[in-house]
Design an enzyme around this catalytic site. Structure first.
Site, PDB file in Angstrom:
ATOM      1  N   THR A 199       0.852  -1.183   0.000  1.00 26.19           N
ATOM      2  CA  THR A 199       0.000   0.000   0.000  1.00 26.19           C
ATOM      3  C   THR A 199       0.887   1.231   0.000  1.00 26.19           C
ATOM      4  OG1 THR A 199      -0.123   0.241   2.419  1.00 26.19           O
ATOM      5  CG2 THR A 199      -1.731  -1.226   1.366  1.00 26.19           C
ATOM      6  N   ALA A 200       0.406   2.284  -0.614  1.00 26.16           N
ATOM      7  CA  ALA A 200       1.131   3.559  -0.627  1.00 26.16           C
ATOM      8  C   ALA A 200       0.153   4.621  -0.139  1.00 26.16           C
ATOM      9  CB  ALA A 200       1.638   3.877  -2.023  1.00 26.16           C
ATOM     10  N   HIS A 201       0.222   4.913   1.150  1.00 23.76           N
ATOM     11  CA  HIS A 201      -0.757   5.781   1.791  1.00 23.76           C
ATOM     12  C   HIS A 201      -0.085   7.078   2.245  1.00 23.76           C
ATOM     13  CE1 HIS A 201      -4.184   7.061   4.066  1.00 23.76           C
ATOM     14  NE2 HIS A 201      -3.597   6.915   5.232  1.00 23.76           N
ATOM     15  N   ARG A 202      -0.848   8.130   2.262  1.00 19.52           N
ATOM     16  CA  ARG A 202      -0.508   9.484   2.728  1.00 19.52           C
ATOM     17  C   ARG A 202      -0.103  10.401   1.574  1.00 19.52           C
ATOM     18  NH1 ARG A 202      -1.249   9.639   7.762  1.00 19.52           N
ATOM     19  NH2 ARG A 202      -0.591   8.040   9.226  1.00 19.52           N
ATOM     20  N   ASN A 205       3.517  11.138   0.286  1.00 23.44           N
ATOM     21  CA  ASN A 205       4.238  10.234  -0.611  1.00 23.44           C
ATOM     22  C   ASN A 205       4.131  10.642  -2.073  1.00 23.44           C
ATOM     23  OD1 ASN A 205       5.107   8.538   1.438  1.00 23.44           O
ATOM     24  ND2 ASN A 205       3.249   7.314   1.393  1.00 23.44           N
TER      25      ASN A 205
END
Length: 228
Positions: A199-202, A205
């Site tokens: 997952t690539a959250h925020r 990023n």
């Protein structure tokens, strides 16, 4: 029987809290009440439907263009009102959202113990991520039970003065959500190759952080052709 109030309001919180709620449902020692704040609306509804969970309370706080102060105030007042309607033995919150912060503060004002799921994550920069770093640090100040996902998170809490007997390393309930989802999905997805899930959250990023992450992923896939 212990009366437990579980509070969340965003899709990420729901994904990680729903497996815990299902487990609490299975245990006769607990009676669980679910309150959602509606910090997310449509995105939250989809997760709840996937896990078959129906909240007893929905504050429905989402308003177009609302500020962090308005979100915090609405959650604080809404959860404090719920806590005044009957006696609860504990309030469970997750992570670092404004919902989690305001709900834990409401429980503190109502003198109800707080259990913090995914406790102890830190950057030690109050502006990054904003406002999440402040939220999770503030929750730690009022929480009575700290459920840390890793030993590193536990060590952060102990360095900050949290009693060791109040910190429990539990792992990440996102993994439980993943297992639940895999069991509900077609096995054909996982037959031919090993599956790499990330997952690539925020929002922090976006840009260079995201580019760097995907360059690393590309190198991993080239080095391991049996991975999907």
């Amino acid at each position: 029987m212990k009366e437990i109030l579980v509070v969340f309001g965003t899709r990420p919180e729901a994904i990680k809290m729903c497996p815990l709620i299902l487990e609490l449902y299975r245990r006769k020692a607990f009676r669980v009440t679910v309150a959602v704040t509606g910090q997310h609306r449509e995105m939250l509804a989809g997760v709840l439907a996937s896990f078959g969970i129906r909240p007893q309370y929905n504050l429905a706080i989402m308003r177009k263009g609302q500020t962090l102060a308005e979100v915090t105030t609405a959650v604080l007042e809404g959860i404090f009102d719920i806590l005044g309607q009957r006696r609860f033995d504990c309030v469970l919150v997750h992570g670092d959202t404004s919902t989690a912060f305001a709900a834990s503060l409401a429980a503190f004002y109502a003198k109800v113990p707080v259990a913090h799921i995914e406790a102890g994550l830190r950057t030690y920069d109050k502006h990054a991520p904003f406002p999440e770093e402040f939220n999770r640090c503030a929750i730690s100040l009022v929480a009575d039970y700290h459920f840390a996902p890793t030993v590193w998170a536990r060590e952060n809490l102990i360095k900050e003065g949290v009693l060791e007997e109040c910190v429990f390393v539990t792992g990440n309930t996102g993994i439980d959500a993943l297992r639940y989802g895999v069991q509900s999905s077609s096995e054909e997805l996982f037959e031919s190759k090993r599956l790499l899930l990330l997952t690539a959250h925020r929002r922090e990023n976006l840009g260079e952080g995201m580019r760097s992450a995907f360059c690393g992923i590309k190198r991993a896939l080239v080095a391991h052709p049996d991975v999907c």
